[in-house]
Design a protein around this motif. Sequence first.
Motif, PDB file in Angstrom:
ATOM      1  N   LEU A 102       0.824  -1.211   0.000  1.00 29.76           N
ATOM      2  CA  LEU A 102       0.000   0.000   0.000  1.00 29.76           C
ATOM      3  C   LEU A 102       0.859   1.262   0.000  1.00 29.76           C
ATOM      4  CD1 LEU A 102      -2.771  -1.009   2.562  1.00 29.76           C
ATOM      5  CD2 LEU A 102      -3.025  -0.788   0.085  1.00 29.76           C
ATOM      6  N   GLN A 103       2.009   1.210   0.651  1.00 29.64           N
ATOM      7  CA  GLN A 103       2.835   2.411   0.802  1.00 29.64           C
ATOM      8  C   GLN A 103       3.656   2.726  -0.446  1.00 29.64           C
ATOM      9  OE1 GLN A 103       6.497   2.583   1.546  1.00 29.64           O
ATOM     10  NE2 GLN A 103       6.421   4.794   1.880  1.00 29.64           N
ATOM     11  N   ARG A 104       4.014   1.706  -1.211  1.00 27.04           N
ATOM     12  CA  ARG A 104       4.851   1.899  -2.399  1.00 27.04           C
ATOM     13  C   ARG A 104       3.980   1.973  -3.654  1.00 27.04           C
ATOM     14  NH1 ARG A 104      10.508   0.004  -2.529  1.00 27.04           N
ATOM     15  NH2 ARG A 104      10.087  -0.247  -4.758  1.00 27.04           N
ATOM     16  N   ARG A 109       0.378  -0.266  -7.691  1.00 31.04           N
ATOM     17  CA  ARG A 109      -0.150  -0.312  -9.059  1.00 31.04           C
ATOM     18  C   ARG A 109      -0.093  -1.737  -9.617  1.00 31.04           C
ATOM     19  NH1 ARG A 109      -1.766   3.817  -7.522  1.00 31.04           N
ATOM     20  NH2 ARG A 109      -1.520   5.910  -8.401  1.00 31.04           N
ATOM     21  N   ARG A 110       1.015  -2.433  -9.352  1.00 33.33           N
ATOM     22  CA  ARG A 110       1.137  -3.811  -9.825  1.00 33.33           C
ATOM     23  C   ARG A 110       0.077  -4.697  -9.184  1.00 33.33           C
ATOM     24  NH1 ARG A 110       6.339  -6.447  -7.855  1.00 33.33           N
ATOM     25  NH2 ARG A 110       7.252  -4.679  -8.976  1.00 33.33           N
ATOM     26  N   PHE A 111      -0.120  -4.538  -7.885  1.00 28.41           N
ATOM     27  CA  PHE A 111      -1.118  -5.340  -7.172  1.00 28.41           C
ATOM     28  C   PHE A 111      -2.522  -5.086  -7.733  1.00 28.41           C
ATOM     29  CE2 PHE A 111      -4.259  -5.982  -3.867  1.00 28.41           C
ATOM     30  CZ  PHE A 111      -3.923  -7.231  -3.363  1.00 28.41           C
ATOM     31  N   GLN A 116      -7.294  -7.237 -10.947  1.00 34.87           N
ATOM     32  CA  GLN A 116      -8.409  -6.754 -11.773  1.00 34.87           C
ATOM     33  C   GLN A 116      -9.135  -5.532 -11.196  1.00 34.87           C
ATOM     34  OE1 GLN A 116      -8.251 -10.506 -11.275  1.00 34.87           O
ATOM     35  NE2 GLN A 116      -6.774 -10.073 -12.897  1.00 34.87           N
ATOM     36  N   PHE A 117      -8.400  -4.682 -10.505  1.00 31.21           N
ATOM     37  CA  PHE A 117      -8.934  -3.372 -10.157  1.00 31.21           C
ATOM     38  C   PHE A 117      -8.680  -2.441 -11.347  1.00 31.21           C
ATOM     39  CE2 PHE A 117      -8.107  -5.246  -6.020  1.00 31.21           C
ATOM     40  CZ  PHE A 117      -9.191  -4.830  -5.253  1.00 31.21           C
TER      41      PHE A 117
END
Length: 401
Positions: A102-104, A109-111, A116-117
């Motif tokens: 969450l912080q990076r 963005r990769r996550f 599929q967000f």
Amino acid sequence: MKKKTILFLGAAPTQVPPIRYAREQGHHIITCDYLPNNPGHKIADEWFNVSTTDMDVVLQLAKSKRIDGIVAYASDPAAPTAAYVAEKLGLPGNPYESVLTLQRKDLFRRFLKENQFNVPVSKSFSDTEKNIAKDWASGLKLPIFVKPVDSSGSKGVTEVKDFSLYDQAFDHALHYSRAKKVVIEEKIIKKGHQVAGDGFIVDGRLAFRCWANENFDSLCNGLVPIGQTFPTTHALELQEVAHTETQRLLDLLGMKQGALNFDFVFSDQDEFYFLELGPRNGGCKIPEVIKYATGVDLIKYTVDAALGLDCSALKPTPANGYWSSYMVHAIENGCFKEIYLSDRARRCIVEQDIYVTKGDAVKMFSGSNDTLGEMIMQFSSNSEMQEMISAMEKDIKVILE
């Protein structure tokens, strides 16, 4: 309640409220920070000149002091450290890898993409890949954003509208990145305001959230928030989409407890996009404004959750009335003289903290570190609030010598 020992990561002015709450509860308070003059140290029982991002040193300190809980309030850089220490010592907290994701910005963005967000076209590059990054970015539709992957408070972020300014933007982002990595992404064509605000997780569930419109000042830097207006004006059905997608994200990451700071938008097609989801409380007096608007004290819950105390009383509570935070800022460099307040601004101000005095050098607002003071304001109507915040330089003005 038995006296507990709490380690607070950071003692800056914005981080004093939870330290003060812990003091009121009779806990033993330890602060660490690389700035020895920060005010939180003055109300701590012990303080240490330690960087909050030096995880192993903070871990050794936590072990030696046999702490019962650790808090990284309103600090993106310190959030992974708090999670790391809590995980190593078996204290209440969230998974370190999830907090780091969450912080990076690059990891986040990769996550999002892998799960599929909705996510803008985005890619990250190291400091040695500047030319490769430029070739890739040249194929994007302007404007694009160039950001450090790990800064906070919008520091180092540039909106590139003219590609001839790309090199300058890349170097600017690198300057603010501890990891020496930059993320480049296309701009989302958004509907209405960007959304800010805070939420809180209890037993893995998004138990509370209070969202606001994010506001900016185009006279200095249109990327750094100058105030959040509560409640957000987005439709309730869109807010429910945001809530559902947030819960899906929390489930995937195994997030268990604690505060969240939101930044998201809806596209012109009503699609929901996370910009950031900080695993910590918001700055800009967001928790304090939320307490005025809803009666919910997220500062209390943050400290209590870090100690493993029962937070099940936290329930969804709508905002009552029209409230705003406001970041006092200069629109040019100079020497501070005074702050002009109109009569109606004076009537709206509920709280204010001014950090500068006459004669201090001030810089044009380009990041949260340039904030000269913070205010909480209450308005008689949403229309008054939106009208004032959109042109606040008419009512609140920093006068330079």
